[in-house]
Design an enzyme around this catalytic site. Structure first.
Site, short mmCIF file in Angstrom:
data_model
loop_
_atom_site.label_atom_id
_atom_site.label_comp_id
_atom_site.label_asym_id
_atom_site.label_seq_id
_atom_site.Cartn_x
_atom_site.Cartn_y
_atom_site.Cartn_z
N CYS A 20 -4.35 2.98 -4.97
CA CYS A 20 -3.54 3.86 -4.14
C CYS A 20 -2.26 4.29 -4.84
O CYS A 20 -1.84 5.45 -4.74
CB CYS A 20 -3.22 3.18 -2.80
SG CYS A 20 -2.26 1.64 -2.93
N HIS A 52 0.86 -1.18 0.00
CA HIS A 52 0.00 0.00 0.00
C HIS A 52 0.90 1.23 0.00
O HIS A 52 1.92 1.27 0.69
CB HIS A 52 -0.89 0.01 1.23
CG HIS A 52 -1.67 1.27 1.41
ND1 HIS A 52 -2.63 1.69 0.52
CD2 HIS A 52 -1.61 2.23 2.37
CE1 HIS A 52 -3.14 2.85 0.92
NE2 HIS A 52 -2.53 3.20 2.04
#
Length: 293
Positions: free
Chosen positions: A174, A63
């Site tokens: 993301c 992430h």
């Protein structure tokens, strides 16, 4: 891109609330025009809170976010873009008895909050200063991006793994938000550099030329297409949430049959369904270098 962000349906409910301590609209506080803002590259394994660094070590499923620090006030901030209702709901829909069409909870948004959890980002991932910028011109850009780019998309679809192969569909996740922000920071005069190569996670599907199928009303509201509608529902039923261990084992076999043997994948992209004629190696999780702009 869309002209506004719709209200999320109350059926969609997050197990872990989106942006619990920050601004859910990605709004950035005003900073002095002469304030020099340090920019940090942040990266950590997905679901680190639950699995530690396991997904980072095994599959490089990471992430990405961006950190900022004010030289004037000393305050630190984190900005990230992620799913409102968790990754599974963005990747696959729910099938409801009362509605013929699959139901999607696939919004994503920016979250801006005060503080950088140094241990969270640095222990199993990356926390690295990559540049400096004066900041306020970016604030409106973040809100515009957040208002018009509203749906999370997990998959990048390509014709094959070769470097210059055709990209049929781009992901919207993301890392893509981070890349967009870096490009904006460069436009605002930031000089970005990293001491090490900058890698990001991509989940690829490999497909021949996709076939357009239609939107919800065309497919699920047309009697002549009832067989296609049933096949799409059957495909997504394989990936339904909250399965038992036994059901999940059968699900893997069904997914293998559909994707590898039947070479079929149904992609939902910008309110429309596409048929992907799948090709070897079918799917890959790739941790690939994307240089800073």
């Amino acid at each position: 891109r869309f002209d506004h962000r719709p209200t999320a349906d109350s059926y969609c409910e997050a197990l872990y609330p989106f942006c619990p301590t920050g601004d859910r609209d990605g709004r950035i506080p005003y900073m002095r025009e002469d304030d020099v803002i340090s920019v940090y590259r942040l990266q950590t394994p997905v679901w680190e809170f639950k699995y530690g660094d396991l997904l980072g070590k095994v599959q490089h499923i990471m992430h990405d976010a961006i950190g900022f620090s004010s030289s004037h006030t000393g305050a630190n901030y984190t900005m990230e873009w992620y799913e409102l209702f968790q990754l599974g709901n963005c990747t696959f829909p729910h099938l409801r008895q009362e509605a013929p069409a699959p139901f999607w909870c696939n919004q994503g948004a920016a979250c801006f909050f005060e503080g950088i959890d140094d241990l969270h980002w640095s222990q199993n991932g990356t926390l690295e200063k990559i540049g400096e910028v004066t900041f306020n011109h970016m604030a409106q850009w973040v809100q515009d991006d957040n208002r018009t780019g509203i749906y999370y998309e997990t998959w990048t679809v390509r014709s094959d793994p070769a470097p210059n192969s055709t990209v049929w569909f781009e992901s919207y996740d993301c890392s893509q938000f981070v890349h967009r922000t870096y490009r904006k920071l460069k436009e605002l005069g930031a000089k970005l550099s990293s001491r090490s190569p900058t890698y990001y996670t991509k989940i690829y599907l490999y497909s021949g030329e996709p076939t357009y199928l239609g939107n919800d009303s065309a497919i699920f509201g047309t009697p002549a297409l009832q067989n296609l509608a049933a096949d799409i529902r059957k495909f997504y039923f394989t990936f339904r949430p909250h399965q038992s261990f036994v059901d999940f084992a059968f699900t893997l076999l069904e997914a293998y049959k559909k994707i590898v043997l039947d070479k079929t994948f149904y992609l939902y992209y910008n309110f429309e369904y596409w048929h992907l004629p799948m090709k070897y190696p079918y799917m890959q999780i790739v941790y690939e270098e994307v240089p800073l702009p």
